[in-house]
Design a protein around this motif. Structure first.
Motif, PDB file in Angstrom:
ATOM      1  N   ASN A  35       0.841  -1.031  -0.136  1.00 20.41           N
ATOM      2  CA  ASN A  35      -0.064   0.105   0.136  1.00 20.41           C
ATOM      3  C   ASN A  35       0.915   1.194   0.063  1.00 20.41           C
ATOM      4  O   ASN A  35       2.006   1.239   0.908  1.00 20.41           O
ATOM      5  CB  ASN A  35      -0.877  -0.056   1.113  1.00 20.41           C
ATOM      6  CG  ASN A  35      -1.893   0.988   1.037  1.00 20.41           C
ATOM      7  OD1 ASN A  35      -2.395   1.309  -0.069  1.00 20.41           O
ATOM      8  ND2 ASN A  35      -2.721   1.263   2.233  1.00 20.41           N
ATOM      9  N   TYR A  36       0.418   2.304  -0.739  1.00 20.50           N
ATOM     10  CA  TYR A  36       1.258   3.467  -0.869  1.00 20.50           C
ATOM     11  C   TYR A  36       2.651   3.421  -1.602  1.00 20.50           C
ATOM     12  O   TYR A  36       3.246   4.323  -1.485  1.00 20.50           O
ATOM     13  CB  TYR A  36       1.202   4.624   0.508  1.00 20.50           C
ATOM     14  CG  TYR A  36      -0.106   4.491   1.210  1.00 20.50           C
ATOM     15  CD1 TYR A  36      -1.511   4.935   0.772  1.00 20.50           C
ATOM     16  CD2 TYR A  36      -0.048   4.033   2.310  1.00 20.50           C
ATOM     17  CE1 TYR A  36      -2.400   5.192   1.187  1.00 20.50           C
ATOM     18  CE2 TYR A  36      -1.381   3.915   2.946  1.00 20.50           C
ATOM     19  CZ  TYR A  36      -2.606   4.676   2.343  1.00 20.50           C
ATOM     20  OH  TYR A  36      -3.785   4.838   2.903  1.00 20.50           O
ATOM     21  N   ALA A  37       2.867   2.433  -2.211  1.00 22.34           N
ATOM     22  CA  ALA A  37       4.126   2.140  -2.756  1.00 22.34           C
ATOM     23  C   ALA A  37       4.256   3.129  -4.341  1.00 22.34           C
ATOM     24  O   ALA A  37       3.147   3.233  -4.775  1.00 22.34           O
ATOM     25  CB  ALA A  37       4.571   0.794  -2.954  1.00 22.34           C
ATOM     26  N   ILE A  38       5.267   3.331  -4.619  1.00 18.85           N
ATOM     27  CA  ILE A  38       5.522   4.090  -5.983  1.00 18.85           C
ATOM     28  C   ILE A  38       6.055   3.004  -6.695  1.00 18.85           C
ATOM     29  O   ILE A  38       7.121   2.462  -6.640  1.00 18.85           O
ATOM     30  CB  ILE A  38       6.230   5.341  -5.535  1.00 18.85           C
ATOM     31  CG1 ILE A  38       5.498   6.731  -4.664  1.00 18.85           C
ATOM     32  CG2 ILE A  38       6.537   5.843  -7.312  1.00 18.85           C
ATOM     33  CD1 ILE A  38       6.492   7.621  -4.815  1.00 18.85           C
ATOM     34  N   GLU A  45       7.369  -2.203 -11.201  1.00 18.47           N
ATOM     35  CA  GLU A  45       8.715  -2.215 -10.600  1.00 18.47           C
ATOM     36  C   GLU A  45       8.594  -1.546  -9.422  1.00 18.47           C
ATOM     37  O   GLU A  45       8.055  -0.159  -9.601  1.00 18.47           O
ATOM     38  CB  GLU A  45       9.957  -2.060 -11.454  1.00 18.47           C
ATOM     39  CG  GLU A  45      11.043  -1.889 -10.747  1.00 18.47           C
ATOM     40  CD  GLU A  45      12.406  -1.114 -11.660  1.00 18.47           C
ATOM     41  OE1 GLU A  45      13.314  -1.080 -10.701  1.00 18.47           O
ATOM     42  OE2 GLU A  45      12.123  -0.986 -12.710  1.00 18.47           O
ATOM     43  N   LEU A  46       8.784  -1.947  -8.103  1.00 22.20           N
ATOM     44  CA  LEU A  46       8.915  -1.063  -7.002  1.00 22.20           C
ATOM     45  C   LEU A  46       9.880  -0.228  -7.111  1.00 22.20           C
ATOM     46  O   LEU A  46      11.012  -0.373  -7.082  1.00 22.20           O
ATOM     47  CB  LEU A  46       8.940  -2.172  -5.737  1.00 22.20           C
ATOM     48  CG  LEU A  46       9.095  -1.435  -4.428  1.00 22.20           C
ATOM     49  CD1 LEU A  46       7.634  -0.583  -3.974  1.00 22.20           C
ATOM     50  CD2 LEU A  46       9.451  -2.128  -3.221  1.00 22.20           C
ATOM     51  N   CYS A  69      10.865  10.608 -16.148  1.00 25.45           N
ATOM     52  CA  CYS A  69       9.853  11.470 -15.310  1.00 25.45           C
ATOM     53  C   CYS A  69       8.530  11.356 -15.123  1.00 25.45           C
ATOM     54  O   CYS A  69       7.823  12.163 -14.767  1.00 25.45           O
ATOM     55  CB  CYS A  69      10.653  12.913 -15.385  1.00 25.45           C
ATOM     56  SG  CYS A  69       9.971  13.937 -13.787  1.00 25.45           S
ATOM     57  N   ASP A  70       8.110  10.278 -16.021  1.00 25.91           N
ATOM     58  CA  ASP A  70       6.786   9.931 -16.119  1.00 25.91           C
ATOM     59  C   ASP A  70       6.367   8.535 -15.848  1.00 25.91           C
ATOM     60  O   ASP A  70       7.544   7.877 -15.889  1.00 25.91           O
ATOM     61  CB  ASP A  70       5.956  10.588 -17.499  1.00 25.91           C
ATOM     62  CG  ASP A  70       6.604   9.910 -18.700  1.00 25.91           C
ATOM     63  OD1 ASP A  70       7.870   9.025 -18.359  1.00 25.91           O
ATOM     64  OD2 ASP A  70       6.089  10.016 -19.723  1.00 25.91           O
ATOM     65  N   GLY A  71       5.236   8.129 -15.892  1.00 20.55           N
ATOM     66  CA  GLY A  71       5.047   6.706 -15.861  1.00 20.55           C
ATOM     67  C   GLY A  71       5.172   6.168 -14.371  1.00 20.55           C
ATOM     68  O   GLY A  71       5.188   4.721 -14.097  1.00 20.55           O
ATOM     69  N   PHE A  72       5.269   6.807 -13.279  1.00 19.24           N
ATOM     70  CA  PHE A  72       4.991   6.326 -12.025  1.00 19.24           C
ATOM     71  C   PHE A  72       3.613   6.405 -11.475  1.00 19.24           C
ATOM     72  O   PHE A  72       2.822   7.244 -11.683  1.00 19.24           O
ATOM     73  CB  PHE A  72       6.126   6.976 -10.847  1.00 19.24           C
ATOM     74  CG  PHE A  72       7.555   6.915 -11.563  1.00 19.24           C
ATOM     75  CD1 PHE A  72       8.238   5.673 -11.248  1.00 19.24           C
ATOM     76  CD2 PHE A  72       8.020   7.965 -12.267  1.00 19.24           C
ATOM     77  CE1 PHE A  72       9.574   5.939 -11.707  1.00 19.24           C
ATOM     78  CE2 PHE A  72       9.458   8.012 -12.711  1.00 19.24           C
ATOM     79  CZ  PHE A  72       9.983   6.977 -12.132  1.00 19.24           C
ATOM     80  N   ILE A  73       3.250   5.461 -10.722  1.00 21.32           N
ATOM     81  CA  ILE A  73       2.044   5.412 -10.096  1.00 21.32           C
ATOM     82  C   ILE A  73       2.170   5.243  -8.505  1.00 21.32           C
ATOM     83  O   ILE A  73       3.024   4.553  -8.137  1.00 21.32           O
ATOM     84  CB  ILE A  73       0.921   4.348 -10.681  1.00 21.32           C
ATOM     85  CG1 ILE A  73       1.538   3.103 -10.642  1.00 21.32           C
ATOM     86  CG2 ILE A  73       0.595   4.949 -12.214  1.00 21.32           C
ATOM     87  CD1 ILE A  73       0.382   2.007 -11.065  1.00 21.32           C
ATOM     88  N   ILE A  74       1.145   5.458  -7.731  1.00 23.74           N
ATOM     89  CA  ILE A  74       1.257   5.272  -6.307  1.00 23.74           C
ATOM     90  C   ILE A  74      -0.073   4.299  -6.235  1.00 23.74           C
ATOM     91  O   ILE A  74      -1.122   4.232  -6.475  1.00 23.74           O
ATOM     92  CB  ILE A  74       0.603   6.476  -5.531  1.00 23.74           C
ATOM     93  CG1 ILE A  74       1.583   7.619  -5.669  1.00 23.74           C
ATOM     94  CG2 ILE A  74       0.451   6.162  -4.029  1.00 23.74           C
ATOM     95  CD1 ILE A  74       1.263   8.683  -5.109  1.00 23.74           C
ATOM     96  N   ILE A  75       0.395   3.159  -5.510  1.00 27.78           N
ATOM     97  CA  ILE A  75      -0.671   2.010  -5.193  1.00 27.78           C
ATOM     98  C   ILE A  75      -1.406   2.432  -4.333  1.00 27.78           C
ATOM     99  O   ILE A  75      -1.155   2.740  -3.062  1.00 27.78           O
ATOM    100  CB  ILE A  75       0.507   0.641  -4.899  1.00 27.78           C
ATOM    101  CG1 ILE A  75       1.166   0.331  -5.998  1.00 27.78           C
ATOM    102  CG2 ILE A  75      -0.710  -0.498  -4.472  1.00 27.78           C
ATOM    103  CD1 ILE A  75       0.373  -0.349  -7.200  1.00 27.78           C
TER     104      ILE A  75
END
Length: 139
Positions: A35-38, A45-46, A69-75
């Motif tokens: 939870n809340y991982a980027i 990939e964590l 600098c793009d393509g990251f999400i927060i779980i």
């Protein structure tokens, strides 16, 4: 789609949801994402673990690298009703799932609901037409 909490018990956010997250170890019960991982999208990939959404949101700009600098999400873990019935809040019916796994779990149910709505709409428009009836049975 945002959740409509009007059919949920008053203690959903204070007792039920936290208990399910605790039982799951604050990880998705399907893919085990924390939870809340980027994570990097699309391979998930964590990149960084966080303890809250606010911490993850603040850390998101720090995840940028010189080449990406793009393509990251927060779980963000959600609570899934395995039987798709929001009034059944028994712990055995509830699972902590990330957004992706929750959407995957709900996909067949949503497709069946769309099909039923299409059938009902066609029947309401022309219930006695044989052409429409044959189309409905093929859907």
């Amino acid at each position: 789609m945002p959740c409509d909490y009007k059919n949920y018990p008053l203690d959903w956010h204070s007792r039920i949801r936290p208990a399910i997250l605790e039982r799951a170890g604050h990880r998705c019960e399907e893919c085990h994402a924390p939870n809340y991982a980027i994570v990097a999208n699309p391979d998930r990939e964590l990149i960084r673990k966080n303890t809250s959404y606010a911490e993850a949101k603040a850390a998101l700009p720090l995840c940028c690298t010189s080449d990406r600098c793009d393509g990251f999400i927060i779980i963000v873990l959600t609570i899934s009703h395995t039987d798709h019935f929001p009034l059944n809040n028994h712990p055995s019916n509830l699972r902590a799932l990330c957004q992706k796994c929750h959407n995957t779990h709900d996909a067949k149910h949503r497709a069946a609901k769309r099909k039923l709505h299409r059938q009902n709409a066609l029947e309401a428009i022309a219930p006695s037409l044989p052409l429409v009836t044959s189309i409905i049975t093929k859907l």
